[in-house]
Design a protein around this motif. Structure first.
Motif, short mmCIF file in Angstrom:
data_model
loop_
_atom_site.label_atom_id
_atom_site.label_comp_id
_atom_site.label_asym_id
_atom_site.label_seq_id
_atom_site.Cartn_x
_atom_site.Cartn_y
_atom_site.Cartn_z
N HIS A 45 0.85 -1.20 0.00
CA HIS A 45 0.00 0.00 0.00
C HIS A 45 0.89 1.24 0.00
O HIS A 45 1.50 1.57 1.01
CB HIS A 45 -0.90 -0.04 1.23
N ALA A 57 13.80 2.90 -3.71
CA ALA A 57 14.42 2.10 -2.65
C ALA A 57 14.11 0.61 -2.81
O ALA A 57 14.96 -0.23 -2.50
CB ALA A 57 13.93 2.60 -1.28
N ARG A 60 16.48 -1.66 -4.44
CA ARG A 60 17.66 -2.13 -3.70
C ARG A 60 17.46 -3.53 -3.13
O ARG A 60 18.42 -4.15 -2.68
CB ARG A 60 17.97 -1.18 -2.56
N LEU A 61 16.22 -4.00 -3.08
CA LEU A 61 15.94 -5.36 -2.60
C LEU A 61 16.43 -6.34 -3.65
O LEU A 61 15.86 -6.45 -4.73
CB LEU A 61 14.44 -5.55 -2.44
N ASN A 63 16.30 -9.53 -3.89
CA ASN A 63 15.42 -10.63 -4.27
C ASN A 63 14.07 -10.15 -4.81
O ASN A 63 13.13 -10.92 -4.91
CB ASN A 63 15.23 -11.63 -3.12
N LEU B 15 14.86 -9.00 6.89
CA LEU B 15 15.96 -8.44 6.10
C LEU B 15 17.30 -8.99 6.56
O LEU B 15 17.60 -8.99 7.75
CB LEU B 15 15.98 -6.91 6.23
N VAL B 42 7.84 -12.04 4.51
CA VAL B 42 8.61 -12.38 3.31
C VAL B 42 10.07 -11.94 3.46
O VAL B 42 10.36 -10.94 4.13
CB VAL B 42 8.00 -11.76 2.04
N PRO B 43 10.99 -12.70 2.84
CA PRO B 43 12.40 -12.36 2.96
C PRO B 43 12.77 -11.19 2.06
O PRO B 43 12.23 -11.04 0.97
CB PRO B 43 13.10 -13.64 2.45
N GLY B 44 13.68 -10.34 2.54
CA GLY B 44 14.20 -9.25 1.73
C GLY B 44 15.72 -9.27 1.79
O GLY B 44 16.31 -9.21 2.87
N HIS B 45 16.33 -9.36 0.63
CA HIS B 45 17.79 -9.40 0.56
C HIS B 45 18.32 -7.97 0.39
O HIS B 45 18.20 -7.39 -0.69
CB HIS B 45 18.21 -10.29 -0.61
N VAL B 46 18.88 -7.43 1.46
CA VAL B 46 19.36 -6.04 1.44
C VAL B 46 20.82 -6.02 1.89
O VAL B 46 21.14 -6.52 2.98
CB VAL B 46 18.52 -5.14 2.37
N ALA B 47 21.69 -5.43 1.09
CA ALA B 47 23.10 -5.31 1.44
C ALA B 47 23.26 -4.23 2.52
O ALA B 47 22.43 -3.33 2.65
CB ALA B 47 23.91 -4.95 0.21
N ASP B 50 22.91 -0.67 1.53
CA ASP B 50 21.58 -0.25 1.10
C ASP B 50 20.58 -0.17 2.26
O ASP B 50 19.45 0.28 2.07
CB ASP B 50 21.02 -1.25 0.08
N ALA B 53 18.84 3.36 3.46
CA ALA B 53 17.92 3.93 2.47
C ALA B 53 16.71 3.03 2.28
O ALA B 53 15.57 3.52 2.14
CB ALA B 53 18.64 4.13 1.14
N PHE B 54 16.94 1.72 2.30
CA PHE B 54 15.80 0.82 2.09
C PHE B 54 14.80 0.91 3.23
O PHE B 54 13.59 0.99 3.00
CB PHE B 54 16.25 -0.63 1.89
N ALA B 57 12.62 3.96 3.22
CA ALA B 57 11.56 3.92 2.20
C ALA B 57 10.52 2.85 2.52
O ALA B 57 9.33 3.04 2.26
CB ALA B 57 12.17 3.66 0.83
N ARG B 60 7.38 3.71 4.25
CA ARG B 60 6.29 4.34 3.50
C ARG B 60 5.22 3.35 3.07
O ARG B 60 4.14 3.75 2.63
CB ARG B 60 6.85 5.03 2.25
N LEU B 61 5.53 2.06 3.16
CA LEU B 61 4.55 1.03 2.82
C LEU B 61 3.50 0.99 3.93
O LEU B 61 3.79 0.57 5.05
CB LEU B 61 5.22 -0.34 2.76
N ARG B 62 2.27 1.38 3.62
CA ARG B 62 1.27 1.55 4.67
C ARG B 62 0.78 0.22 5.23
O ARG B 62 0.21 0.19 6.31
CB ARG B 62 0.11 2.38 4.15
#
Lengths: 268, 268
Positions: A45, A57, A60-61, A63, B15, B42-47, B50, B53-54, B57, B60-62
């Motif tokens: 959302h 942003a 940057r994920l 996956n 993450l 859910v998995p998120g691959h973030v270095a 990153d 910044a990730f 952002a 912002r996902l409501r």
């Protein structure tokens, strides 16, 4: 119901505002699983004012393979693509982005392709038909372009807003200068393909998008309305024995196309 | 296997870098479904580069209710919290963030709480015990703090790196000035709670984290190693009839705590 989920699961997002009404995450995820792909499509959302920062942003994920886009983000999303398909460039809008093998993001617009695929499945191959499109908004624009790309002999566009109608006609004429594209009305007589791209038919009190008593026996009919599945337009087409593609059939056909597109990305 | 997924599904991310080895998304999602919560983790691959910044952002996902954090982001994640729990503040690290009712983000560190919960489930209530902790890294720090918070009578810390050991001892002493916290060795004689927070035991060739022949009959034993489930340390504890909490039991206990924390957020 949804199969696998682990640390190696590949992600896709579907972004909209609102998002709670969206039905595709489960279907897309199930289609991926049926093809042996360890992926999940989850709703996000995001408000219009947050869209640009969020998408920048989200890329940057590592996956994240793709982003499906719905209202109101289809135009904004086109700005986040490094490459656009021909239809996406023509319409200035995308409904799906994917990460390509070189790390760049490609954008595609499949809203019209789902309509045409459903029409074909119903036996209404559009090539050579004289088409009347009702509705020149986002869905109508995508459907008009897809009908021309699919080889209709002529296209007439009807919309309650003449300025919006004429803007779409001008854009389609520029892209397909050899096919007659004109302003139409609500009389389907003489047309062999009828496309409703308005919400008319959702409510029992709605007037029909075109004159149902004037539908010819050789017309193929498609409707974007998904609920009710059999709108008065679809019912009238069926009563005449015409090929009829419902909004639900479009939605399913588009889900298949979206899955192809998103899985293609993951496997590149 | 995973229950529901639609546009109204609430999201949590886990993450890390790498992320493919993570096993918790399915278990956490299943636990949410079992409690009637329409959510997915859910998995998120973030270095590391990153991460800031990730996360900024992602907020912002409501429909994002929380973020579970694993290596190497536990310290960086603490900077993204508007509020930290006492243990998170002490350790300067979090393994979970959630959005609270007022829209602010709270951070918690449950790595030690899972260990203590599993120890209790095995019958090894830590209150009043004399504890020997082996390993003063991230997991060991969280476990040491949780043992003190749970009322151990004394804590000794053993680590191959004396500087790391002494830094943890200093931090714990400052927070619990009334409990003896000292440097320990690999001899468990005289201790009634033994905690392995090193990877020793994963490989067959590993030396044990402490002298197995010196484990007393009144010791409760916990091990962070999840594979093999029964490490030589766990096997030695069981052979003596001691309460023994495996790494798998810790992982499960922590999943229950994480689910509580994340669902609490969604329901506030």
């Amino acid at each position: 119901m949804l199969g696998h989920l682990d640390g190696a699961t590949r992600l896709c997002l579907i972004l909209g505002d609102p998002i709670a009404q969206v039905k595709s995450p489960a279907g897309l995820t199930r289609r991926m699983a049926a093809r042996g792909h360890n992926g999940v499509v989850v709703p996000g959302h995001v408000a219009a004012g947050d869209f640009d920062a969020f998408v920048a942003a989200a890329k940057r994920l590592r996956n994240l393979d793709g982003i499906v886009v719905t209202v109101p983000h289809k135009f904004a999303a086109a700005r986040h693509c490094d490459r656009l398909s021909g239809r996406a460039r023509l319409l200035g809008a995308v409904n799906v982005l994917r990460r390509e093998a070189d790390g760049r993001w490609a954008g595609e617009m499949l809203d019209g392709a789902g309509f045409v695929a459903a029409l074909r499945q119903a036996g209404g191959e559009p090539a050579g038909r004289r088409a009347l499109l009702v509705g020149a908004g986002g869905a109508g624009s995508a459907i008009g372009a897809e009908l021309l790309a699919s080889g209709v002999a002529a296209l007439a566009v009807h919309d309650a807003d003449p300025a919006r109608r004429d803007a779409l006609i001008a854009r389609l004429r520029a892209a397909w200068p050899d096919v007659p594209v004109s302003a139409g009305g609500d009389d389907p007589a003489g047309f062999t393909l009828l496309a409703n791209a308005t919400p008319l038919g959702m409510r029992a009190a709605d007037p029909p998008p075109l004159r149902l008593d004037r539908i010819g026996p050789d017309a193929a009919v498609g409707d974007v309305v998904t609920a009710p599945e059999a709108t008065p337009l679809i019912a009238a087409a069926r009563a005449r024995g015409c090929p009829a593609a419902t909004g639900v059939a479009m939605f399913e056909a588009q889900a298949a196309l979206l899955t192809d597109y998103l899985i293609g990305a993951a496997r590149l």
